[in-house]
Design a protein around this motif. Sequence first.
Motif, short mmCIF file in Angstrom:
data_model
loop_
_atom_site.label_atom_id
_atom_site.label_comp_id
_atom_site.label_asym_id
_atom_site.label_seq_id
_atom_site.Cartn_x
_atom_site.Cartn_y
_atom_site.Cartn_z
N PRO A 125 -7.26 0.62 -6.51
CA PRO A 125 -7.69 1.10 -5.18
C PRO A 125 -7.21 0.22 -4.04
CG PRO A 125 -9.53 0.10 -6.37
CD PRO A 125 -8.41 0.22 -7.35
N ASP A 126 -6.92 -1.06 -4.33
CA ASP A 126 -6.46 -1.97 -3.29
C ASP A 126 -4.98 -1.77 -2.96
OD1 ASP A 126 -5.87 -2.89 -5.87
OD2 ASP A 126 -5.65 -4.96 -5.19
N ARG A 127 -4.28 -0.91 -3.72
CA ARG A 127 -2.87 -0.63 -3.45
C ARG A 127 -2.66 0.78 -2.90
NH1 ARG A 127 0.20 -4.37 -6.38
NH2 ARG A 127 1.86 -3.84 -4.89
N CYS A 128 -3.74 1.49 -2.72
CA CYS A 128 -3.65 2.91 -2.35
C CYS A 128 -4.42 3.17 -1.06
CB CYS A 128 -4.21 3.76 -3.49
SG CYS A 128 -4.02 5.53 -3.27
N LEU A 129 -3.72 3.72 -0.05
CA LEU A 129 -4.37 4.07 1.20
C LEU A 129 -5.04 5.44 1.11
CD1 LEU A 129 -1.72 2.99 3.88
CD2 LEU A 129 -3.89 1.87 3.35
N GLY A 130 -4.45 6.33 0.36
CA GLY A 130 -4.99 7.69 0.24
C GLY A 130 -4.18 8.49 -0.76
N ASN A 131 -4.71 9.66 -1.13
CA ASN A 131 -4.07 10.54 -2.11
C ASN A 131 -3.84 11.92 -1.52
OD1 ASN A 131 -4.41 8.65 -4.37
ND2 ASN A 131 -6.58 9.21 -4.29
N ILE A 132 -2.66 12.48 -1.76
CA ILE A 132 -2.37 13.88 -1.49
C ILE A 132 -1.98 14.49 -2.84
CG2 ILE A 132 -0.96 15.54 -0.20
CD1 ILE A 132 -0.47 13.25 1.84
N LEU A 133 -2.88 15.28 -3.41
CA LEU A 133 -2.74 15.73 -4.79
C LEU A 133 -2.67 17.25 -4.83
CD1 LEU A 133 -5.41 13.35 -6.40
CD2 LEU A 133 -2.94 12.95 -6.11
N LEU A 134 -1.52 17.77 -5.26
CA LEU A 134 -1.30 19.21 -5.32
C LEU A 134 -1.62 19.73 -6.72
CD1 LEU A 134 0.47 18.15 -2.90
CD2 LEU A 134 2.04 20.03 -3.40
N HIS A 135 -2.48 20.75 -6.77
CA HIS A 135 -2.81 21.42 -8.03
C HIS A 135 -3.26 20.42 -9.09
CE1 HIS A 135 -0.94 24.73 -5.97
NE2 HIS A 135 0.24 24.16 -5.98
N CYS A 136 -4.15 19.53 -8.70
CA CYS A 136 -4.58 18.46 -9.60
C CYS A 136 -5.80 18.88 -10.40
CB CYS A 136 -4.91 17.20 -8.78
SG CYS A 136 -5.18 15.73 -9.80
N THR A 137 -5.85 18.45 -11.65
CA THR A 137 -7.00 18.69 -12.50
C THR A 137 -7.54 17.36 -12.99
OG1 THR A 137 -7.77 19.72 -14.54
CG2 THR A 137 -5.49 18.98 -14.51
N SER A 138 -8.87 17.28 -13.11
CA SER A 138 -9.51 16.07 -13.61
C SER A 138 -10.13 16.28 -14.99
CB SER A 138 -10.60 15.60 -12.64
OG SER A 138 -11.61 16.60 -12.51
N THR A 139 -10.07 17.51 -15.49
CA THR A 139 -10.71 17.83 -16.76
C THR A 139 -9.70 17.77 -17.90
OG1 THR A 139 -10.25 20.19 -16.43
CG2 THR A 139 -12.36 19.34 -15.61
N TYR A 183 0.84 -1.20 0.00
CA TYR A 183 0.00 0.00 0.00
C TYR A 183 0.88 1.25 0.00
CZ TYR A 183 -2.73 -3.66 2.34
OH TYR A 183 -3.31 -4.85 2.68
N VAL A 184 0.38 2.30 -0.64
CA VAL A 184 1.09 3.57 -0.65
C VAL A 184 0.10 4.71 -0.41
CG1 VAL A 184 2.93 2.82 -2.20
CG2 VAL A 184 0.85 3.85 -3.16
N VAL A 185 0.64 5.83 0.02
CA VAL A 185 -0.07 7.10 -0.02
C VAL A 185 0.52 7.88 -1.18
CG1 VAL A 185 -0.59 9.25 1.19
CG2 VAL A 185 -0.45 7.10 2.48
N THR A 186 -0.28 8.24 -2.15
CA THR A 186 0.25 8.97 -3.30
C THR A 186 0.48 10.43 -2.93
OG1 THR A 186 -1.86 9.70 -4.27
CG2 THR A 186 -1.11 7.46 -4.81
N PHE A 187 1.49 11.02 -3.57
CA PHE A 187 1.84 12.42 -3.31
C PHE A 187 2.33 13.00 -4.63
CE2 PHE A 187 4.99 15.40 -1.00
CZ PHE A 187 4.03 16.41 -0.94
N GLY A 188 1.45 13.69 -5.34
CA GLY A 188 1.80 14.18 -6.68
C GLY A 188 1.49 15.64 -6.85
N GLU A 189 2.13 16.23 -7.86
CA GLU A 189 1.94 17.65 -8.15
C GLU A 189 1.61 17.83 -9.62
OE1 GLU A 189 4.17 21.95 -7.46
OE2 GLU A 189 5.40 20.15 -7.71
N GLY A 190 0.62 18.66 -9.92
CA GLY A 190 0.29 19.02 -11.30
C GLY A 190 -0.03 17.82 -12.16
N ALA A 191 0.71 17.67 -13.26
CA ALA A 191 0.52 16.53 -14.15
C ALA A 191 0.75 15.22 -13.41
CB ALA A 191 1.46 16.64 -15.35
N GLY A 192 1.72 15.21 -12.49
CA GLY A 192 1.98 14.01 -11.70
C GLY A 192 0.81 13.65 -10.79
N ALA A 193 0.11 14.66 -10.29
CA ALA A 193 -1.08 14.40 -9.47
C ALA A 193 -2.18 13.78 -10.31
CB ALA A 193 -1.56 15.71 -8.84
N ASN A 194 -2.33 14.23 -11.55
CA ASN A 194 -3.31 13.63 -12.45
C ASN A 194 -3.01 12.15 -12.69
OD1 ASN A 194 -4.16 12.88 -15.44
ND2 ASN A 194 -5.51 14.54 -14.81
#
Length: 320
Positions: free
Chosen positions: A145-159, A124-135
């Motif tokens: 989802p079974d490998r991810c405990l949670g997300n910390i996403l900086l300046h993330c866009t979903s569009t 399991y990991v907690v993701t930590f990404g910025e910008g394009a990396g957060a996407n």
Amino acid sequence: MTELQPLDNSHAGVSYAIDETKHEVKTERCGVLSVFTQGSTKNITDNTPVFLTVHDMGSNHTEFHSFIEHPSMARIKARSLFIHVDVPGQGLDSTDLPSDFTFPSMQQIAEDIVSVLDYFQVKYVVTFGEGAGANILARFAMAFPDRCLGNILLHCTSTVAGVMEYFNDKVMNWKLQTIGMHATAEHYLVFHKFGMEIERADNKDKVIKEYIDKLQSRINPKNLRLYVEAFLSRTDISGLLKEHMKVDTLLVTGAKASHLHTVHTMHSHLDPRFATLLKVDDVGDVLHEAPDSLAHNLLLFCQGLGLFSTLPMSRQSSFS
């Protein structure tokens, strides 16, 4: 696996050395990924906090160094493993990617990242990404989802890219392709990273100069163009978030960030049971301008996931 000599770094006048190890991880569509670890990869248990990072355009894993080495992160760093993934061709002083290499899409990078977890035998990991990396990491969390405990996403866009973003990226892309790193590309990347009202910002001159110097001297413009193209061609994941994003997600943005509205849009599409929005006042680049606030909220978020339960909270404001 290669043991690296400590890297000399500096931020805000503070010098420090980075102790990290480089690994080469073979993947299906990204080729061999350069992956760097900070912290011990031995005796990893289910209770070991493991952070998986992916960087923004115009940078690489070194962008996270100053934050992780910040005094406010000392207690967290001492108990954690950080796994940093460099997007293909984006590392410091990278040579041109092979002419026959097909640069992966954002979704393909996200799906290949699971090979990194398997390489280190991390569950399991907690993701930590910025910008394009957060996407990329948002896509990873929905795919695995079974490998991810949670997300910390900086300046993330979903569009998808908006009209102005599409135009600006196309201009930058042309500059990178035809004449290498160019003022137009630099200006756009600075705006993308540091946000609005740059000319009014205090104490940013040194940080922006360091960022531009690294762009000019150590980032391969041809490879950067390919990452920009992949981000520009990203698909819209907004409609998938409510059904498929089933892990706690902390969206982080600065009040002066360049894509503030897109972060709010993403937040509105997430299931409110799993989503938290942190907006930091008076900053554009949260990672470098507000490390104390980010570290405090990172700890608070992780404690909600059952990590760092023995670490006391510092006296700071929490989520907005």
